[in-house]
Design a protein around this motif. Structure first.
Motif, PDB file in Angstrom:
ATOM      1  N   THR A   1      37.309  28.631  31.550  1.00  0.00           N
ATOM      2  CA  THR A   1      37.740  28.376  32.920  1.00  0.00           C
ATOM      3  C   THR A   1      39.157  28.878  33.123  1.00  0.00           C
ATOM      4  O   THR A   1      40.037  28.620  32.301  1.00  0.00           O
ATOM      5  CB  THR A   1      37.670  26.875  33.237  1.00  0.00           C
ATOM      6  N   THR A   2      39.393  29.590  34.215  1.00  0.00           N
ATOM      7  CA  THR A   2      40.738  30.079  34.494  1.00  0.00           C
ATOM      8  C   THR A   2      41.618  28.922  34.960  1.00  0.00           C
ATOM      9  O   THR A   2      41.139  27.836  35.293  1.00  0.00           O
ATOM     10  CB  THR A   2      40.735  31.166  35.576  1.00  0.00           C
ATOM     11  N   VAL A   3      42.912  29.171  35.003  1.00  0.00           N
ATOM     12  CA  VAL A   3      43.855  28.132  35.404  1.00  0.00           C
ATOM     13  C   VAL A   3      43.609  27.674  36.836  1.00  0.00           C
ATOM     14  O   VAL A   3      43.991  26.564  37.215  1.00  0.00           O
ATOM     15  CB  VAL A   3      45.311  28.645  35.241  1.00  0.00           C
ATOM     16  N   HIS A   4      42.932  28.504  37.635  1.00  0.00           N
ATOM     17  CA  HIS A   4      42.662  28.143  39.022  1.00  0.00           C
ATOM     18  C   HIS A   4      41.215  27.707  39.254  1.00  0.00           C
ATOM     19  O   HIS A   4      40.757  27.651  40.393  1.00  0.00           O
ATOM     20  CB  HIS A   4      43.036  29.305  39.942  1.00  0.00           C
ATOM     21  N   GLY A   5      40.495  27.415  38.153  1.00  0.00           N
ATOM     22  CA  GLY A   5      39.206  26.750  38.279  1.00  0.00           C
ATOM     23  C   GLY A   5      37.971  27.614  38.307  1.00  0.00           C
ATOM     24  O   GLY A   5      36.861  27.088  38.376  1.00  0.00           O
ATOM     25  N   ALA A   6      38.112  28.921  38.243  1.00  0.00           N
ATOM     26  CA  ALA A   6      36.940  29.803  38.234  1.00  0.00           C
ATOM     27  C   ALA A   6      36.535  30.088  36.788  1.00  0.00           C
ATOM     28  O   ALA A   6      37.221  29.701  35.842  1.00  0.00           O
ATOM     29  CB  ALA A   6      37.242  31.103  38.964  1.00  0.00           C
ATOM     30  N   THR A   7      35.401  30.765  36.635  1.00  0.00           N
ATOM     31  CA  THR A   7      34.941  31.150  35.298  1.00  0.00           C
ATOM     32  C   THR A   7      35.386  32.566  34.996  1.00  0.00           C
ATOM     33  O   THR A   7      35.183  33.485  35.790  1.00  0.00           O
ATOM     34  CB  THR A   7      33.405  31.065  35.210  1.00  0.00           C
ATOM     35  N   ASP A   8      36.020  32.735  33.843  1.00  0.00           N
ATOM     36  CA  ASP A   8      36.512  34.049  33.431  1.00  0.00           C
ATOM     37  C   ASP A   8      35.337  34.908  32.972  1.00  0.00           C
ATOM     38  O   ASP A   8      34.735  34.631  31.939  1.00  0.00           O
ATOM     39  CB  ASP A   8      37.523  33.876  32.300  1.00  0.00           C
ATOM     40  N   VAL A   9      35.018  35.947  33.747  1.00  0.00           N
ATOM     41  CA  VAL A   9      33.873  36.797  33.405  1.00  0.00           C
ATOM     42  C   VAL A   9      34.208  38.283  33.374  1.00  0.00           C
ATOM     43  O   VAL A   9      33.392  39.094  32.953  1.00  0.00           O
ATOM     44  CB  VAL A   9      32.688  36.568  34.382  1.00  0.00           C
ATOM     45  N   ILE A  10      35.396  38.661  33.825  1.00  0.00           N
ATOM     46  CA  ILE A  10      35.788  40.070  33.801  1.00  0.00           C
ATOM     47  C   ILE A  10      37.184  40.181  33.183  1.00  0.00           C
ATOM     48  O   ILE A  10      37.929  39.207  33.122  1.00  0.00           O
ATOM     49  CB  ILE A  10      35.787  40.716  35.205  1.00  0.00           C
ATOM     50  N   ASP A  11      37.513  41.375  32.725  1.00  0.00           N
ATOM     51  CA  ASP A  11      38.834  41.658  32.168  1.00  0.00           C
ATOM     52  C   ASP A  11      39.552  42.680  33.038  1.00  0.00           C
ATOM     53  O   ASP A  11      38.923  43.562  33.621  1.00  0.00           O
ATOM     54  CB  ASP A  11      38.732  42.212  30.747  1.00  0.00           C
ATOM     55  N   VAL A  12      40.867  42.542  33.121  1.00  0.00           N
ATOM     56  CA  VAL A  12      41.674  43.565  33.771  1.00  0.00           C
ATOM     57  C   VAL A  12      42.257  44.473  32.691  1.00  0.00           C
ATOM     58  O   VAL A  12      42.288  44.114  31.515  1.00  0.00           O
ATOM     59  CB  VAL A  12      42.796  42.948  34.632  1.00  0.00           C
ATOM     60  N   ALA A  13      42.713  45.637  33.094  1.00  0.00           N
ATOM     61  CA  ALA A  13      43.211  46.631  32.130  1.00  0.00           C
ATOM     62  C   ALA A  13      44.599  47.117  32.535  1.00  0.00           C
ATOM     63  O   ALA A  13      45.045  46.908  33.661  1.00  0.00           O
ATOM     64  CB  ALA A  13      42.244  47.811  32.056  1.00  0.00           C
ATOM     65  N   ASN A  14      45.259  47.767  31.581  1.00  0.00           N
ATOM     66  CA  ASN A  14      46.531  48.455  31.833  1.00  0.00           C
ATOM     67  C   ASN A  14      47.619  47.526  32.364  1.00  0.00           C
ATOM     68  O   ASN A  14      48.222  47.763  33.420  1.00  0.00           O
ATOM     69  CB  ASN A  14      46.323  49.626  32.805  1.00  0.00           C
ATOM     70  N   PHE A  15      47.887  46.463  31.608  1.00  0.00           N
ATOM     71  CA  PHE A  15      48.942  45.541  32.024  1.00  0.00           C
ATOM     72  C   PHE A  15      50.291  46.258  32.089  1.00  0.00           C
ATOM     73  O   PHE A  15      50.632  47.072  31.225  1.00  0.00           O
ATOM     74  CB  PHE A  15      49.053  44.374  31.046  1.00  0.00           C
ATOM     75  N   ALA A  16      51.063  45.938  33.108  1.00  0.00           N
ATOM     76  CA  ALA A  16      52.430  46.436  33.246  1.00  0.00           C
ATOM     77  C   ALA A  16      53.269  45.314  33.835  1.00  0.00           C
ATOM     78  O   ALA A  16      52.746  44.409  34.501  1.00  0.00           O
ATOM     79  CB  ALA A  16      52.473  47.673  34.145  1.00  0.00           C
ATOM     80  N   TYR A  17      54.583  45.377  33.589  1.00  0.00           N
ATOM     81  CA  TYR A  17      55.477  44.297  33.988  1.00  0.00           C
ATOM     82  C   TYR A  17      56.593  44.838  34.871  1.00  0.00           C
ATOM     83  O   TYR A  17      57.166  45.903  34.600  1.00  0.00           O
ATOM     84  CB  TYR A  17      56.084  43.619  32.745  1.00  0.00           C
ATOM     85  N   PHE A  18      56.912  44.076  35.925  1.00  0.00           N
ATOM     86  CA  PHE A  18      57.968  44.473  36.852  1.00  0.00           C
ATOM     87  C   PHE A  18      58.873  43.274  37.106  1.00  0.00           C
ATOM     88  O   PHE A  18      58.401  42.146  37.278  1.00  0.00           O
ATOM     89  CB  PHE A  18      57.374  44.969  38.178  1.00  0.00           C
TER      90      PHE A  18
END
Length: 354
Positions: A113-130
């Motif tokens: 479960t994500t921090v906002h209550g949904a189910t984690d089923v997909i991944d994001v890619a290419n993290f970057a920080y600003f």
């Protein structure tokens, strides 16, 4: 921590007075590396005669206490399928008594479960920080600087870090991705250069600045590890379109408009109906294209109507628009206005059966 003392000249006497000097005190406490000096003065007599006062001095070097925290965004970040550089924000705070660099690392949550209550089923890619360079709490492209770590963060200072990620193109409406951002304490001292990761001093107190980890446990890291982690999430908001092409026989050469049949010479009205599902994101830029088979001929006298009303398997009304291209393949096309969740619209035109 350095601890030095000058012994009194006369033994057996009690300390009668003390003076204390220290560096600036903040919420994080006295800054690491500062010296706390304590001097005691003993006044005494011998045979009623006042003697020269004796003093003893103690100097303590303040050690480094590392405490850092991260707070994720209060709500999920809504993103479209295939969106590049979807942004979610984290607040990173240095509550240590020393300036720190902070290593940053984001990873995908491994299900659950994500921090906002949904189910984690997909991944994001290419993290970057600003870094929120202008401190307005909103990501501003071209203003907020891309970073790989937080540089020279003073005690009692909070910085907003925007984490960017790319959503998968095949993600569907309401699917969610949980992520975890971890910050690790590194030595500061040289602006523009990330310092080495700090390690806790596990030996007896030294004469220099020792390091003590006082951080609490984060989302995925343990207490007293010189790091802190927090969760964030992305939720997909996608249009859920259904497209249907309906045909209504308007007339034929024999029966006219009374119970007409689909015979050569008959006129058909096509209704290209598009509906957006309940709870879906608004669909924009709707462009329809319908190549015609060689068995029909476009009815230019009737024309094309867009944004027609759909009722069952027929459509009506609309505004004259759209285009017909006779070559290379006869094709009817047109654009519909934005389609909100739970609504429908259509393009309609007529042809004659060859």
């Amino acid at each position: 921590m350095k601890n030095s003392t000058r012994l009194l000249a006369t033994a057996g006497l009690c300390a009668l007075g003390a003076g204390l000097g220290s560096g600036s005190a903040q919420a994080a406490g006295t800054l690491a590396g500062q010296t706390i000096t304590n001097t005691v003065t003993v006044n005494f007599q011998v045979g009623g005669v006042t003697q020269t006062a004796q003093t003893g001095t103690n100097a303590v070097t303040v050690d480094r206490r590392v405490v850092l925290t991260i707070t994720g965004a209060p709500a999920t970040t809504t993103s479209a399928p295939g969106q590049i550089d979807a942004v979610t924000a984290f607040q990173v705070t240095n509550s240590s008594n020393d300036t720190l660099d902070m290593q940053l690392a984001a990873v995908n949550q491994a299900g659950g479960t994500t921090v906002h209550g949904a189910t984690d089923v997909i991944d994001v890619a290419n993290f970057a920080y600003f870094l929120d360079s202008n401190s307005n709490g909103v990501y501003d492209a071209g203003v907020d600087a891309q970073i790989t770590y937080l540089d020279e963060i003073a005690p009692d200072t909070t910085r907003t870090v925007f984490v960017h990620g790319d959503l998968p193109a095949n993600a569907t409406n309401t699917q969610a991705s949980g992520i975890v951002l971890t910050a690790r304490a590194s030595a500061a001292g040289t602006a523009g250069t990330q310092g080495a990761l700090l390690t806790a001093t596990t030996t007896a107190n030294t004469a220099g600045v020792d390091t003590v980890f006082g951080d609490a446990a984060g989302a995925t890291d343990a207490a007293s590890d010189g790091a802190f982690s927090a969760r964030g999430s992305y939720t997909v908001a996608a249009a859920v379109l259904s497209v249907n092409k309906y045909a209504t026989i308007i007339s034929d050469p024999i029966n006219g408009t009374t119970n007409p049949k689909a015979i050569p010479g008959a006129v058909l009205e096509y209704c290209l109906a598009v509906a957006n599902g309940t709870g879906a994101a608004t669909a924009t830029g709707l462009t329809l294209s319908d190549p015609l088979p060689s068995t029909v001929t476009y009815n230019s006298a009737f024309g094309i109507f867009v944004n027609a009303t759909v009722t069952g398997t027929t459509c009506s009304g609309g505004t004259a628009g759209g285009t017909f291209a006779a070559t290379p393949t006869p094709t009817v096309s047109g654009t519909l206005t934005n389609l909100a969740a739970g609504t429908s619209s259509a393009l309609r035109f007529r042809v004659t059966i060859n």
